[in-house]
Design a protein around this motif. Structure first.
Motif, mmCIF file in Angstrom:
data_model
loop_
_atom_site.group_PDB
_atom_site.id
_atom_site.type_symbol
_atom_site.label_atom_id
_atom_site.label_comp_id
_atom_site.label_asym_id
_atom_site.label_seq_id
_atom_site.Cartn_x
_atom_site.Cartn_y
_atom_site.Cartn_z
ATOM 1 N N VAL A 293 -15.858 -53.109 -0.410
ATOM 2 C CA VAL A 293 -14.762 -52.174 -0.680
ATOM 3 C C VAL A 293 -15.307 -50.752 -0.647
ATOM 4 C CG1 VAL A 293 -12.909 -51.548 -2.270
ATOM 5 C CG2 VAL A 293 -13.726 -53.912 -2.190
ATOM 6 N N GLU A 294 -14.636 -49.891 0.106
ATOM 7 C CA GLU A 294 -15.028 -48.487 0.132
ATOM 8 C C GLU A 294 -13.806 -47.621 0.418
ATOM 9 O OE1 GLU A 294 -17.958 -48.509 3.212
ATOM 10 O OE2 GLU A 294 -16.522 -47.937 4.759
ATOM 11 N N GLU A 295 -13.898 -46.364 0.044
ATOM 12 C CA GLU A 295 -12.778 -45.457 0.247
ATOM 13 C C GLU A 295 -12.649 -45.128 1.730
ATOM 14 O OE1 GLU A 295 -10.758 -41.537 -1.875
ATOM 15 O OE2 GLU A 295 -12.824 -42.127 -2.367
ATOM 16 N N ALA A 296 -11.485 -45.382 2.286
ATOM 17 C CA ALA A 296 -11.211 -45.124 3.705
ATOM 18 C C ALA A 296 -9.718 -45.278 3.924
ATOM 19 C CB ALA A 296 -11.975 -46.089 4.606
ATOM 20 N N GLU A 297 -9.187 -44.539 4.887
ATOM 21 C CA GLU A 297 -7.766 -44.647 5.191
ATOM 22 C C GLU A 297 -7.536 -44.371 6.669
ATOM 23 O OE1 GLU A 297 -5.270 -41.616 3.404
ATOM 24 O OE2 GLU A 297 -7.007 -40.330 3.124
ATOM 25 N N PRO A 298 -6.451 -44.898 7.230
ATOM 26 C CA PRO A 298 -6.155 -44.633 8.645
ATOM 27 C C PRO A 298 -5.816 -43.172 8.872
ATOM 28 C CG PRO A 298 -4.365 -45.841 7.597
ATOM 29 C CD PRO A 298 -5.475 -45.803 6.622
ATOM 30 N N ASP A 299 -6.080 -42.697 10.076
ATOM 31 C CA ASP A 299 -5.849 -41.298 10.425
ATOM 32 C C ASP A 299 -4.385 -41.115 10.818
ATOM 33 O OD1 ASP A 299 -6.098 -38.653 11.091
ATOM 34 O OD2 ASP A 299 -7.088 -39.020 13.006
ATOM 35 N N ILE A 300 -3.543 -40.997 9.800
ATOM 36 C CA ILE A 300 -2.093 -40.916 10.005
ATOM 37 C C ILE A 300 -1.543 -39.724 9.242
ATOM 38 C CG2 ILE A 300 0.111 -42.058 9.467
ATOM 39 C CD1 ILE A 300 -1.312 -44.721 10.018
ATOM 40 N N ASP A 301 -0.680 -38.977 9.896
ATOM 41 C CA ASP A 301 0.017 -37.858 9.264
ATOM 42 C C ASP A 301 1.166 -38.426 8.431
ATOM 43 O OD1 ASP A 301 1.679 -35.712 8.614
ATOM 44 O OD2 ASP A 301 1.401 -34.695 10.535
ATOM 45 N N GLY A 302 0.950 -38.495 7.116
ATOM 46 C CA GLY A 302 1.946 -39.093 6.240
ATOM 47 C C GLY A 302 3.259 -38.333 6.218
ATOM 48 N N GLY A 303 3.191 -37.013 6.348
ATOM 49 C CA GLY A 303 4.420 -36.225 6.388
ATOM 50 C C GLY A 303 5.245 -36.547 7.615
#
Length: 494
Positions: A293-303
């Protein structure tokens, strides 16, 4: 053990086994469920339409299937039961009678489930809270002053209150996962096409809507996915079937999963401490089980994703309201002012603008696909905040007045440019910004009840998987259920 106690303590799989062995009859389970409804309903307001007369006839007949004799509640939207009222939570449809069964209902009946009614949903299933002019406010069994979420709020309230072990649900932007998180339940949103929306619909919201159930146990959800999964003739999108029954995934070794996590709101809003705590504790638990487990997120513009979601929302509300008006020959004033304002926005949006917004969905899916090239799952909170108090999310009177005025003037383009839109949209999505990604990318996601806040309210965590990998989610959920069981936790609702 008293029958009522059996109904409250056993999941659907266990109840079906009791019926199969002859330890209890379908009629006895039905009476126990109805007694629980009658005792709890004045406070919960979870049931939209009572179908006990039909249920008695069904329970008295020959029942076969994996859930023979188990009581069940449908959701009062997308799950039409021929000859029964289906209101979609709308005053305009208070007398609407379904003329044919949804495929979902046919499969429930074939599985032997005894359908005792349908559950409350916000008007047309449009909000993450279940409060309507038609049915009033549905309340959370863990705190009667709180919402159970929406749009499957009635189902979540009924299952959490131990009225019955599972109920029908659907999810177009979080409507399975949000109520699951708010009510301490397990909620799986399947992949696009896993469960048919036919015959009345091809796909809901361009494939963003998926139906399933809300349950207390993982095995019930898996077994119901086996019951409900599969295409109907004419379905526009057919997903490959699973390698084996989903029920066999419960207890199967998930292996060592790579899991990326984030607690950052995709739209930049605040995230309550109990939500970040839930993810942190889940990450620690996952690591103790051998997962990476590690901090990471997809490269997506949430707005941008939220704007695309709202464009979908506006367009479909407009189309649905116009369809109901035409079929039922009723005025637009029959709908809630919020619904009318949303419909006006949808009509004001050009076809080109709608298509442009939808074109971005591909980018979201590609970015999530790139993320899943490195990580098996994406872990986030389900919601940014806990369940709102009843009435808290009601549109302020001033905004309702402005919406009514703008609607009366047919000033949709003006409304699109005004600050009202931002206030209407952000007020809802601020609390629930994490769930729409799975809908617009068609992937499966689940809410798992691993945490309770200091106020005693449940807090769910969300796992998002690759397209078609419900089996990965079910394997992990069963592992988590074993080491951190939640079924013994129940609200203090007498």
């Amino acid at each position: 053990m008293a029958l009522t106690g059996q109904l409250q303590e056993f999941d659907a799989t266990a109840l079906a086994a009791l019926v199969a062995k002859g330890d209890v009859s379908a009629g006895e389970l039905l009476e126990a469920a109805l007694a629980r409804i009658d005792a709890a309903e004045p406070r919960l307001n979870a049931v939209a339409v009572d179908m006990r007369d039909k249920a008695h006839k069904q329970a008295a007949g020959k029942l076969t299937g994996p859930f023979a004799g188990v009581p069940f509640l449908l959701k009062d939207i997308l799950q039409d039961y021929a000859g029964s009222r289906m209101t979609l939570g709308a005053v305009a449809l208070r007398d609407n009678i379904a003329t044919r069964n949804a495929a979902y209902v046919d499969r429930c009946l074939a599985a032997g489930l005894v359908i005792i009614g349908s559950t409350a949903t916000p008007e047309l299933g449009l909000k993450a809270t279940t409060e309507t002019i038609l049915h009033g406010a549905t309340r959370n069994p863990w705190g009667l002053d709180r919402t159970p979420g929406g749009s499957s709020g009635g189902s979540a309230a009924a299952v959490a209150a131990r009225i019955l072990p599972m109920a029908g649900a659907s999810d177009g932007g979080g409507s399975i996962r949000i109520p699951a998180a708010y009510c301490g339940l397990f909620g799986l949103k399947p992949s696009r096409g896993r469960i048919s929306e036919g015959p009345a619909n091809g796909e809901g919201w361009e494939g963003a809507v998926c139906s399933h159930v809300l349950t207390r146990s993982v095995r019930d959800s898996a077994a119901m996915l086996d019951v409900l999964a599969g295409p109907e003739p004419g379905d526009p999108f057919v997903i490959p079937p699973p390698a084996r029954p989903y029920a066999q995934e419960v207890g199967a070794d998930p292996g060592r999963l790579r899991i990326g996590f984030s607690t950052r709101s995709p739209i930049g809003g605040a995230v309550a401490p109990e939500m970040t705590d839930a993810v942190a504790k889940a990450a620690t638990l996952l690591e103790s089980l051998g997962h990476h487990v590690e901090e990471a997120e997809p490269d997506i513009d949430g707005g941008l994703l939220s704007r695309c979601y709202m464009g979908l929302y506006f367009g479909h509300v407009a189309a649905l309201v116009d369809d109901i008006k035409r079929r039922k020959k009723i005025p637009e004033s029959s709908f809630h002012p919020d619904t009318r304002a949303l419909a006006l926005l949808g009509r004001a949006m050009s076809a080109g603008a709608y298509v442009e917004l939808q074109s971005h969905w591909n980018g979201f899916a590609r970015a999530l696909g790139a993320f899943h090239a490195s990580y098996d799952l994406f872990l986030t909170p389900v919601t940014a905040m806990g369940p709102a108090r009843i009435g808290e999310l009601e549109t302020p009177e001033l905004l309702q007045t402005l919406s009514k005025l703008t609607t009366a003037l047919h000033a949709g383009k003006l409304l699109l440019k005004s600050g009202i839109v931002d206030q209407l949209a952000y007020k809802n999505l601020e609390r629930t910004p994490f769930t729409q990604l799975a809908n617009l990318t068609f992937v499966p996601a689940m809410s798992v009840p691993l945490h309770w806040g200091e106020d005693g309210m449940p807090v769910g965590v969300q796992f998002t998987a690759r397209f078609g990998e419900e089996h990965t989610l079910l394997r992990l959920a069963a592992q988590l259920e074993q080491v951190s069981p939640w079924a013994n936790r129940k609200p203090n609702l007498k």
